[in-house]
Write a protein that holds these residues in place. Structure first.
Motif, mmCIF file in Angstrom:
data_model
loop_
_atom_site.group_PDB
_atom_site.id
_atom_site.type_symbol
_atom_site.label_atom_id
_atom_site.label_comp_id
_atom_site.label_asym_id
_atom_site.label_seq_id
_atom_site.Cartn_x
_atom_site.Cartn_y
_atom_site.Cartn_z
ATOM 1 N N LEU A 237 0.811 -1.220 0.000
ATOM 2 C CA LEU A 237 0.000 0.000 0.000
ATOM 3 C C LEU A 237 0.851 1.280 0.000
ATOM 4 O O LEU A 237 0.508 2.260 -0.658
ATOM 5 C CB LEU A 237 -0.936 0.013 1.211
ATOM 6 N N ARG A 238 1.941 1.248 0.750
ATOM 7 C CA ARG A 238 2.766 2.464 0.845
ATOM 8 C C ARG A 238 4.155 2.088 1.339
ATOM 9 O O ARG A 238 4.300 1.182 2.170
ATOM 10 C CB ARG A 238 2.122 3.456 1.835
ATOM 11 N N LEU A 239 5.158 2.781 0.827
ATOM 12 C CA LEU A 239 6.526 2.607 1.317
ATOM 13 C C LEU A 239 7.131 3.973 1.587
ATOM 14 O O LEU A 239 6.969 4.904 0.783
ATOM 15 C CB LEU A 239 7.400 1.885 0.271
ATOM 16 N N ARG A 240 7.818 4.070 2.726
ATOM 17 C CA ARG A 240 8.592 5.272 3.031
ATOM 18 C C ARG A 240 10.039 4.917 2.740
ATOM 19 O O ARG A 240 10.550 3.893 3.202
ATOM 20 C CB ARG A 240 8.418 5.561 4.524
ATOM 21 N N VAL A 241 10.706 5.777 1.968
ATOM 22 C CA VAL A 241 12.031 5.435 1.463
ATOM 23 C C VAL A 241 12.976 6.610 1.686
ATOM 24 O O VAL A 241 12.627 7.757 1.399
ATOM 25 C CB VAL A 241 11.927 5.119 -0.053
ATOM 26 N N VAL A 242 14.172 6.324 2.199
ATOM 27 C CA VAL A 242 15.190 7.365 2.400
ATOM 28 C C VAL A 242 16.167 7.329 1.228
ATOM 29 O O VAL A 242 16.659 6.259 0.858
ATOM 30 C CB VAL A 242 15.947 7.152 3.731
ATOM 31 N N THR A 243 16.448 8.494 0.646
ATOM 32 C CA THR A 243 17.325 8.553 -0.524
ATOM 33 C C THR A 243 18.791 8.680 -0.099
ATOM 34 O O THR A 243 19.092 9.052 1.038
ATOM 35 C CB THR A 243 16.962 9.761 -1.418
ATOM 36 N N MET A 244 19.686 8.396 -1.053
ATOM 37 C CA MET A 244 21.129 8.435 -0.807
ATOM 38 C C MET A 244 21.689 9.717 -1.441
ATOM 39 O O MET A 244 22.187 9.701 -2.564
ATOM 40 C CB MET A 244 21.755 7.180 -1.436
ATOM 41 N N GLU A 245 21.553 10.828 -0.698
ATOM 42 C CA GLU A 245 21.998 12.115 -1.230
ATOM 43 C C GLU A 245 22.757 12.860 -0.133
ATOM 44 O O GLU A 245 22.789 12.429 1.025
ATOM 45 C CB GLU A 245 20.780 12.936 -1.658
ATOM 46 N N ALA A 246 23.351 14.008 -0.494
ATOM 47 C CA ALA A 246 24.071 14.815 0.497
ATOM 48 C C ALA A 246 23.138 15.115 1.665
ATOM 49 O O ALA A 246 23.522 15.012 2.828
ATOM 50 C CB ALA A 246 24.570 16.096 -0.148
ATOM 51 N N LYS A 247 21.886 15.455 1.321
ATOM 52 C CA LYS A 247 20.852 15.607 2.352
ATOM 53 C C LYS A 247 19.749 14.607 2.028
ATOM 54 O O LYS A 247 18.859 14.909 1.232
ATOM 55 C CB LYS A 247 20.277 17.037 2.299
ATOM 56 N N PRO A 248 19.819 13.425 2.622
ATOM 57 C CA PRO A 248 18.826 12.395 2.269
ATOM 58 C C PRO A 248 17.393 12.900 2.452
ATOM 59 O O PRO A 248 17.089 13.571 3.446
ATOM 60 C CB PRO A 248 19.142 11.261 3.247
ATOM 61 N N ARG A 249 16.550 12.583 1.471
ATOM 62 C CA ARG A 249 15.127 12.951 1.567
ATOM 63 C C ARG A 249 14.326 11.709 1.966
ATOM 64 O O ARG A 249 14.769 10.590 1.761
ATOM 65 C CB ARG A 249 14.612 13.447 0.213
ATOM 66 N N VAL A 250 13.131 11.962 2.495
ATOM 67 C CA VAL A 250 12.235 10.855 2.833
ATOM 68 C C VAL A 250 11.040 10.937 1.879
ATOM 69 O O VAL A 250 10.327 11.942 1.855
ATOM 70 C CB VAL A 250 11.754 10.958 4.298
ATOM 71 N N LEU A 251 10.852 9.881 1.063
ATOM 72 C CA LEU A 251 9.756 9.867 0.087
ATOM 73 C C LEU A 251 8.664 8.921 0.569
ATOM 74 O O LEU A 251 8.959 7.839 1.079
ATOM 75 C CB LEU A 251 10.257 9.377 -1.271
ATOM 76 N N ASP A 252 7.411 9.318 0.382
ATOM 77 C CA ASP A 252 6.282 8.422 0.644
ATOM 78 C C ASP A 252 5.755 7.964 -0.706
ATOM 79 O O ASP A 252 5.232 8.780 -1.469
ATOM 80 C CB ASP A 252 5.181 9.167 1.414
ATOM 81 N N LEU A 253 5.892 6.693 -1.019
ATOM 82 C CA LEU A 253 5.498 6.200 -2.341
ATOM 83 C C LEU A 253 4.194 5.409 -2.250
ATOM 84 O O LEU A 253 4.006 4.607 -1.331
ATOM 85 C CB LEU A 253 6.584 5.295 -2.916
ATOM 86 N N THR A 254 3.325 5.642 -3.232
ATOM 87 C CA THR A 254 2.067 4.886 -3.332
ATOM 88 C C THR A 254 1.827 4.575 -4.813
ATOM 89 O O THR A 254 2.574 5.023 -5.676
ATOM 90 C CB THR A 254 0.866 5.702 -2.795
ATOM 91 N N GLY A 255 0.756 3.843 -5.089
ATOM 92 C CA GLY A 255 0.341 3.579 -6.484
ATOM 93 C C GLY A 255 1.449 2.929 -7.301
ATOM 94 O O GLY A 255 2.219 2.111 -6.811
ATOM 95 N N TRP A 256 1.566 3.326 -8.561
ATOM 96 C CA TRP A 256 2.559 2.699 -9.449
ATOM 97 C C TRP A 256 3.981 2.998 -9.004
ATOM 98 O O TRP A 256 4.911 2.257 -9.334
ATOM 99 C CB TRP A 256 2.364 3.161 -10.896
ATOM 100 N N ASP A 257 4.174 4.112 -8.266
ATOM 101 C CA ASP A 257 5.535 4.452 -7.819
ATOM 102 C C ASP A 257 6.153 3.349 -6.964
ATOM 103 O O ASP A 257 7.377 3.237 -6.874
ATOM 104 C CB ASP A 257 5.527 5.763 -7.021
ATOM 105 N N LEU A 258 5.295 2.539 -6.323
ATOM 106 C CA LEU A 258 5.805 1.452 -5.476
ATOM 107 C C LEU A 258 6.639 0.471 -6.288
ATOM 108 O O LEU A 258 7.572 -0.144 -5.782
ATOM 109 C CB LEU A 258 4.636 0.716 -4.816
ATOM 110 N N THR A 259 6.286 0.361 -7.571
ATOM 111 C CA THR A 259 6.980 -0.598 -8.443
ATOM 112 C C THR A 259 8.455 -0.222 -8.648
ATOM 113 O O THR A 259 9.263 -1.063 -9.019
ATOM 114 C CB THR A 259 6.261 -0.651 -9.812
ATOM 115 N N LYS A 260 8.773 1.048 -8.417
ATOM 116 C CA LYS A 260 10.180 1.442 -8.550
ATOM 117 C C LYS A 260 11.045 0.753 -7.493
ATOM 118 O O LYS A 260 12.202 0.427 -7.728
ATOM 119 C CB LYS A 260 10.304 2.970 -8.374
#
Ligand code: FAD
Length: 466
Positions: free
Chosen positions: A171-194
């Motif tokens: 249903l939903r995933l919270r994901v932390v990115t690998m950047e100088a300032k990591p962001r927190v993304l909330d993914l739903t729908g087709w984005d989950l497939t990434k």
């Protein structure tokens, strides 16, 4: 060479392990199922294991790793089969096992951290409100929910619900990115497939929302047949039987059950093929009537044995546990992952059985695939050489049975996940330096990679979906 003493200092307050023996231990998964991966990956090891307890600690770790150009490979329980959680370029293994809290349980869904062991998650949702995950891998007793989503595909319950590839099963995933300032993304729908089945190459999953189904005290049953194809036909008929609630249907050919299922041996005759099943208690009566009509022999029922002590769950005879039990007895055995697309899946199985006989002992899993009942399989292979294994793969493909190759460690060559321009663009956005689980995505390493090079995919490319 990164300055790991400095890195450890910058990670102060977060659990860090640098004892080489312990780091090596946490740098492994079940890659050794494949003689080919075993030869390729045996020496892979990380430099540090970092075990965050919170999302904040994940963010801090990624920030430090990014600043020092250190690769980070996430890890759940390390039960993946294709070297998914193995740090090909060294660096940090990010062990998510301590992020194991259940946060909220609601009718039909649960919110949890990635490191919780799946059986424990099911235990808590069942105790709370009689609910359980729709499906789980046969490694439920050890694997984490985050590792399943990032590395698995489906399992026990997929006969009703399909797999992780199906929209709605995450249903939903919270994901932390690998950047100088990591962001927190909330993914739903087709984005989950990434992120699903992406081997952690494009973000660290820190929170998960999964749908739930009603929980039952499933009854384990073994049904025996003297002929494997009779077991397959019974399984197909049962899978198509609308009124009987089942969670697992796995026909397994002789000699596997008698030779390799040590704890169930008293319930299996030599030469007998079996079907490993999980049946809802209220479906037992109709199931018994159906099985009697199909001339199946009930050889084992978990609700009738005196004690289940020492007897594994039926699902721990199935999926990749079949392979595990065989390898324990005969280490020369390996396996394949085969799809038998319907509606003529039974005929396709029969053809493969005729061609290979005991060189490729059969093991199937009945599943719902795009709304239809069909089967996939994890047949054993009596391994002789890499050339013969490749030939066995080609013969399957020539007969319309696609292979998800478990002897490859990249996403693309494994054949379950299709990378494409959208998937690649997402990685560029979330992991611009390519530090997350490096070496697992060919499209990242080879800018000329032809996205059409692969043949079949469980998790289709995003361009086709969006
Ligand atoms: P790991 O092996 O630790 O990790 C798997 C992948 O996910 C790795 O690439 C890792 O880098 C990544 N990852 C882990 N956690 C995160 C996170 N929080 N964020 C981002 N990435 C992350 N698979 C099935 O699908 N169905 C089955 O029925 C099944 N049966 C199995 C039976 C046996 C005996 C074995 C050995 C394996 C089986 N598998 C099965 C494969 C494996 O068990 C599953 O994929 C399992 O769910 C992996 O969970 P894990 O916690 O061990 O993940």
């Amino acid at each position: 060479m990164p300055d790991y003493q400095l890195i450890k200092k910058e990670l102060e307050g977060i659990a860090v392990e640098d004892n080489p023996a312990l780091v090596r231990q946490k740098s492994r998964d079940f890659y050794w199922y494949s003689p080919i991966l075993k030869a390729q990956l045996d020496n892979v090891t990380a430099d540090l294991v970092v075990t965050p307890k919170t999302e904040e600690e994940v963010i801090r770790t990624l920030k430090v790793a990014y600043a020092h150009d250190v690769p980070v490979t996430p890890r759940g329980a390390g039960t993946g089969n294709y070297g998914q959680a193995m740090p090909l370029s060294g660096g940090i293994v990010l062990n998510l096992a301590a992020m194991n809290k259940v946060k909220e349980i609601h009718p039909g869904r649960v919110i949890c951290e990635p490191g919780i062991v799946i059986a424990e998650l099911d235990r808590q949702t069942k105790a709370h409100s009689g609910q359980e995950l729709r499906f789980h891998p046969s490694t439920a007793q050890t694997a984490t929910i985050g590792g399943f989503i990032a590395g698995g595909s489906g399992g026990v319950g997929s006969i009703t619900w399909g797999g992780l590839r199906d929209i709605g099963n995450i249903l939903r995933l919270r994901v932390v990115t690998m950047e100088a300032k990591p962001r927190v993304l909330d993914l739903t729908g087709w984005d989950l497939t990434k992120v699903s089945h992406a081997y952690g190459t494009n973000g660290i999953i820190t929170e998960i929302e999964m749908p739930l189904a009603p929980a039952y005290d499933w009854v384990d049953v073994l049904v025996g047949y003297d002929n494997f194809m009779d077991a397959v036909r019974f399984s197909d008929a049962l899978a198509k039987c609308n009124g009987i609630l089942v969670k697992e249907i796995a026909p397994i050919a002789a000699p596997i059950p008698y030779e390799y299922f040590a704890r169930h041996k008293p319930y299996i005759r030599q030469g007998q093929s079996i079907v490993a099943l999980m049946i809802a208690p209220h479906s037992m009566d109709p199931f018994l009537a159906f099985t009697s009509q199909q001339k199946g022999e009930i050889t084992f029922r978990s609700d009738k044995v005196e004690s289940m002590k020492g007897i594994p769950h039926a699902y721990e005879l199935a999926w990749n546990h079949t392979t595990l039990r065989a390898i324990k007895v005969d280490p020369t055995i390996t396996y394949l992952q085969v799809q038998y697309p319907g509606p003529d899946h039974v005929a396709k199985v029969q053809k493969m059985v005729e061609i290979f006989g005991d060189e490729v002992p059969g093991h199937l899993e009945f599943i719902k695939f795009d709304g239809q009942i069909q089967c996939s399989g994890l047949p054993l292979v009596r391994y002789t050489s890499e050339a013969r294994l490749e030939e066995i793969i080609r013969i399957h493909q020539d007969h319309g049975c696609p292979i998800f190759n478990p002897h490859r460690y990249t996403l693309e060559e494994g054949g379950m996940k299709q990378t494409d321009t959208v998937q690649l663009a997402f990685k560029k956005e979330t992991d611009p330096k390519g530090l997350l689980n490096p070496g697992k995505m060919i499209a990242w390493d080879n800018p000329n990679f032809d996205f059409k090079a692969g043949q079949n995919y469980l998790f289709p490319g995003l361009a086709a979906l969006m």
